[in-house]
Each structure stands twice: as C-alpha cells, then as structure tokens.
Design an enzyme around this catalytic site. Structure first.
Site, PDB file in Angstrom:
ATOM      1  N   VAL A 306       0.732  -1.255  -0.103  1.00 37.67           N
ATOM      2  CA  VAL A 306      -0.058  -0.211  -0.083  1.00 37.67           C
ATOM      3  C   VAL A 306       0.942   1.218  -0.060  1.00 37.67           C
ATOM      4  CG1 VAL A 306      -1.815   1.287   1.214  1.00 37.67           C
ATOM      5  CG2 VAL A 306      -1.733  -1.350   1.277  1.00 37.67           C
ATOM      6  N   THR A 344       3.232  -2.128   3.887  1.00 39.59           N
ATOM      7  CA  THR A 344       3.180  -0.848   3.656  1.00 39.59           C
ATOM      8  C   THR A 344       4.290  -0.549   2.710  1.00 39.59           C
ATOM      9  OG1 THR A 344       4.601  -0.110   5.595  1.00 39.59           O
ATOM     10  CG2 THR A 344       2.057  -0.092   5.916  1.00 39.59           C
ATOM     11  N   ASP A 345       4.266   0.551   1.904  1.00 43.20           N
ATOM     12  CA  ASP A 345       5.390   0.993   1.389  1.00 43.20           C
ATOM     13  C   ASP A 345       6.555   1.346   2.383  1.00 43.20           C
ATOM     14  OD1 ASP A 345       7.227   1.708  -0.546  1.00 43.20           O
ATOM     15  OD2 ASP A 345       6.021   2.697  -1.880  1.00 43.20           O
ATOM     16  N   ALA A 346       7.614   1.844   1.965  1.00 39.27           N
ATOM     17  CA  ALA A 346       8.637   1.887   3.017  1.00 39.27           C
ATOM     18  C   ALA A 346       8.364   3.045   3.876  1.00 39.27           C
ATOM     19  CB  ALA A 346      10.099   2.130   2.392  1.00 39.27           C
TER      20      ALA A 346
END
Length: 467
Positions: A306, A344-346
C-alpha cells in the site's frame, strides 16, 4: 459521553464508509470495477529452464494445512514475538553502528543482538548489500540461522532499472527490459516466463519475496516515481501482465507483491520526497487503477503493498493510504476480496517521516489494517509503540493474532517455515524467549557504548535461555 471532536471524527468516518458502500451498487452490471472484469489467463512454461545451482524443490502447502500449522505455531509465541513479526526492515535497523545507510554484506554481531531483542518478520536487501553470489547467499543464511522464526527475505527485482540483483553482473542473473518497453513489445507469455526466471534465480540465493510486479496504470506523463516501471496506460493490458508475472513467480516459490495500491500511476509527485495527493474519484479508481490489482489478487498474489499517496476525494482526508482504514479494510479487503498480507511501502520515506514519528506511523498504520510495516525509520520506537498498545489493550490480542496468522500461514505455505520448524518450536523448552528491547534507538549507539550494550544484552540472553 464523547467530546464534540470525537463525534465529528466518527461522523466523518461513517460518512466516508457510506459513500464507498453506496458506490458499490452504482456501477454497471454486477462488477464494481466499471467494465466487467475478465478472468485472468493461465500460462504454462513454454521454454526449457536451465537448472539453477542450489535450487531447492518448491513447496506449496494448501491454505488449510498452512493455516493449521500457523495456529499451532502462534499458540507458543509471546506477545513480543508476535509484534516483532509485523516488521520487515533494512539491515541498518538491525545494526545501527554505521548510521542509516551502510553497505552491510555480512551478518554482524549487532544484527544478531537485535534479532534476539526484536525477532522481526523479515529483512529487505538493496544493491548495496549484494556483491557476489557466495557472499549474498551466506549473508541470507546467517540472518536465517540467527532468527527465531524464519524470515521473509525480500528484494525489489522488477526488471529494468529496479533490479537490485540483476543490475550486478557478478550475480549472473537474467537482466530484463523495463516494464514500459515490455508493455509495448511483449505479451503475457513473455511476462509469465520472466516471473518464473526471476523467481528461480533469486530463490537459489535465498530470497523468498519479490516486491514486484508494479500494478500501477501509468496515466500521467508527469509521473516520475512510477515512470517506466509501469506496463502501460491500458488497464486491460497491465492486468494481463500483472497476473502473468504473479503466476510465474509463485509457481517457482517466490511470493509476488502487487504495488502500489490503490494505484499511483496518475500522481505527479514522489512519496520519497513528500506528501502526494491524487485527484481520483472512486469511480475512476475502479475503472482504471483497481483493475490490475484485482487481476493480481485473483491470480493468487500473496502480498499487496500500500502506497503513501492520499486520495482525498475518496477518504476526505489527506492521510496516506498506508494509514487509511477505508483504503486497506473497506476497499482492499472487503471490496477487492484480498485475504493475503497487506504490507506498507517503506516508512522511511519523507511522506511519512515529515509528518509522523516512527511510533505514531507504525501504530496508526497497523490499527488501520496493515499487517506488515516496511522499513520503519526507527525499529525500536515502532516496535515499542505497537507493543505498548497491545499491553494497554488499545490493540486487542485478536487483532494482533489476525495479522500474525496471515504472516505465519504464508511462511508455511511456501516452505519458509516447515513442519520440522513447528515440531522444534512446540517442544516445551525449545521456544526462545525475547530479550527486552532497549529503549534507546539503535542509531544512537556508537563506539564503546554500543559494544558494551551488545555485551550486556548477549550475556542477559545467554542467562535467560539457560532458565
């Protein structure tokens, strides 16, 4: 009695949920994705595959069997061990002695210490960590040996410019063109074999999760963050290629990841550098952006990543998608039917770090529906924030278990965790305890203080294990 502020908050959330729910029934026909979603095409290998050195048989347990093993494994875990599984981190978060960016290519004492304190769910390797085949394999092996629960070992290997392994000639893996050029000149069969090839080659090194394919539909020429990483602007063609990549990758034992939900192909900003809001309505998202994600989900993708973009026309807030219950639960889970791992994305991107502390970001994201927090900018703070919330009952054990079961099930399903691991884990004296995490960020430890701390923790761990 609720305050006016809380009443306003819940009213806004209820209104947003009503809007999305109502729109489910306003699209054409039975599908909520505008034009009727066509079934994804299935492929079979069309080329002979050259044996890869060290290749192990692919394990694919049924969802039911993997789930049973996961529940048994979970029953022996402490709360601390469960919370730690919610994080996939870069190596600098396991050993902060060299700062936030360093070319770690071996498993250090600092990493071993942190893995005993916070036995994370996985690690992510970058080009800076990858030098030769032998060193990379040994690094991964040592990380696994020192982890209480086998790790997700992840990498971005999309092809084109985002190929952490293939960009290094010493790794002797296949170099593929950009997704954009593939979308213009190739077909689904090519992408299927591409997914298989990448998976076979990186799995032989010890990787088990690939942060690919990119499922974004590129509709803006101003988009620099996605750019040539997208298969194109036609959602139908992108869908075919996304589904093909997922099939090829997972048939060869590497979990595929659809990114970056809810789709940021229309953005004109970069979440690495700051907050980005896209001007998309729910109907546009359904007709365009969601289509490849739905195809990838139907093809069996284990992960959906996401994004940190916000979609204010849908959520009525500027909060990132990676912290939005509406995006992750109502849309991704309920509407698109995704039952796998939401990652999640980073979280070390500026869109997060400019606006939240590591603890705030991790806690808000997990409470909104994420299963795994990727690359928190400070692991200790992020871990402690969720652990404190569980201990204070702000987060229930059932909510925590829900995510950990997904993680463990995926690990068992693909042979990352084995029945042998479960047998050892269930032995009365075998399950390792977790050394309490230090409250000081690993990044704050330097020189002599860092060495003294590591010695103290190591001694404590040794004494505790004897008990």
């Amino acid at each position: 009695m609720m305050s006016d502020r809380n009443v306003t908050k819940y009213c806004k959330r209820f209104l947003a949920l009503c809007i999305v729910t109502g729109l489910l029934f306003t699209t054409t026909g039975c599908s909520v994705f505008g034009p009727k979603q066509k079934p994804y095409k299935t492929y079979k290998p069309s080329v002979s595959e050259t044996p890869v050195a060290s290749e192990q048989p692919v394990v694919n347990l049924s969802e039911e069997q993997a789930g049973e093993f996961a529940r048994r494994y979970l029953a022996k875990m402490t709360t601390e061990q469960k919370v730690a599984q919610l994080f996939v981190v870069k190596l600098e978060e396991l050993d902060g002695s060299q700062g936030g960016y360093y070319e770690f290519r071996k498993c250090t004492k600092g990493m071993k210490t942190t893995l005993s304190q916070i036995p994370v769910g996985g690690v992510v390797l970058f080009s800076r960590n990858i030098s030769t085949r032998k060193k990379t394999s040994k690094l991964i092996q040592r990380l696994q040996v020192n982890s209480q629960t086998p790790l997700f070992v992840t990498v971005d290997e999309e092809g084109g410019s985002v190929a952490r392994i293939a960009s290094n000639k010493k790794m002797k893996t296949t170099k593929f063109p950009t997704a954009e050029s593939i979308g213009k000149t190739k077909d689904g069969e090519y992408v299927y074999n591409m997914g298989r090839t990448i998976a076979r080659e990186i799995r032989a090194l010890g990787f088990n999760v690939n942060f690919a394919p990119v499922a974004d539909v590129k509709t803006s020429d101003l988009n620099t963050e996605i750019g040539e990483r997208s298969f194109g602007s036609d959602p139908g063609k992108v869908s075919d290629m996304v589904a093909a990549f997922v099939q090829g990758s997972q048939e060869r034992g590497v979990c595929a990841t659809l990114k970056h939900f809810p789709g940021q192909g229309s953005s004109d900003g970069d979440t690495h550098q700051g907050s980005v809001d896209i001007d998309s309505s729910i109907s546009k998202l359904r007709d365009l952006d969601f289509v490849p994600f739905k195809a990838g989900i139907d093809a069996g993708a284990e992960f959906v990543m996401v994004s940190h973009i916000s979609v204010s026309r849908v959520t009525e807030t500027k909060e990132p998608a990676s912290m939005s219950e509406l995006i992750m639960k109502t849309i991704l889970r309920e509407e698109l039917g995704f039952s796998g791992i939401v990652i999640t994305d980073a979280f070390d991107m500026a869109s997060i770090t400019d606006n939240y502390t590591p603890g705030e970001a991790a806690l808000q994201s997990f409470m909104a529906g994420a299963d795994i927090i990727l690359m928190p900018s400070d692991l200790t703070q992020a871990y402690q924030a969720i652990l404190n919330a569980v201990n204070s009952k702000k987060i229930t054990q059932s909510r925590l278990d829900e995510s950990v079961i997904r993680i463990l099930t995926t690990k068992f399903k693909h042979g990352i965790l084995t029945q042998e691991d479960l047998t050892v884990w269930e032995q009365p004296t075998a399950t390792p305890s977790v050394t309490p995490a230090v409250t000081v960020s690993p990044k704050a430890k330097k020189g002599k203080k860092n060495r003294e701390s590591a010695k103290t923790i190591k001694k404590s761990t040794k004494n505790k294990s004897k008990k």
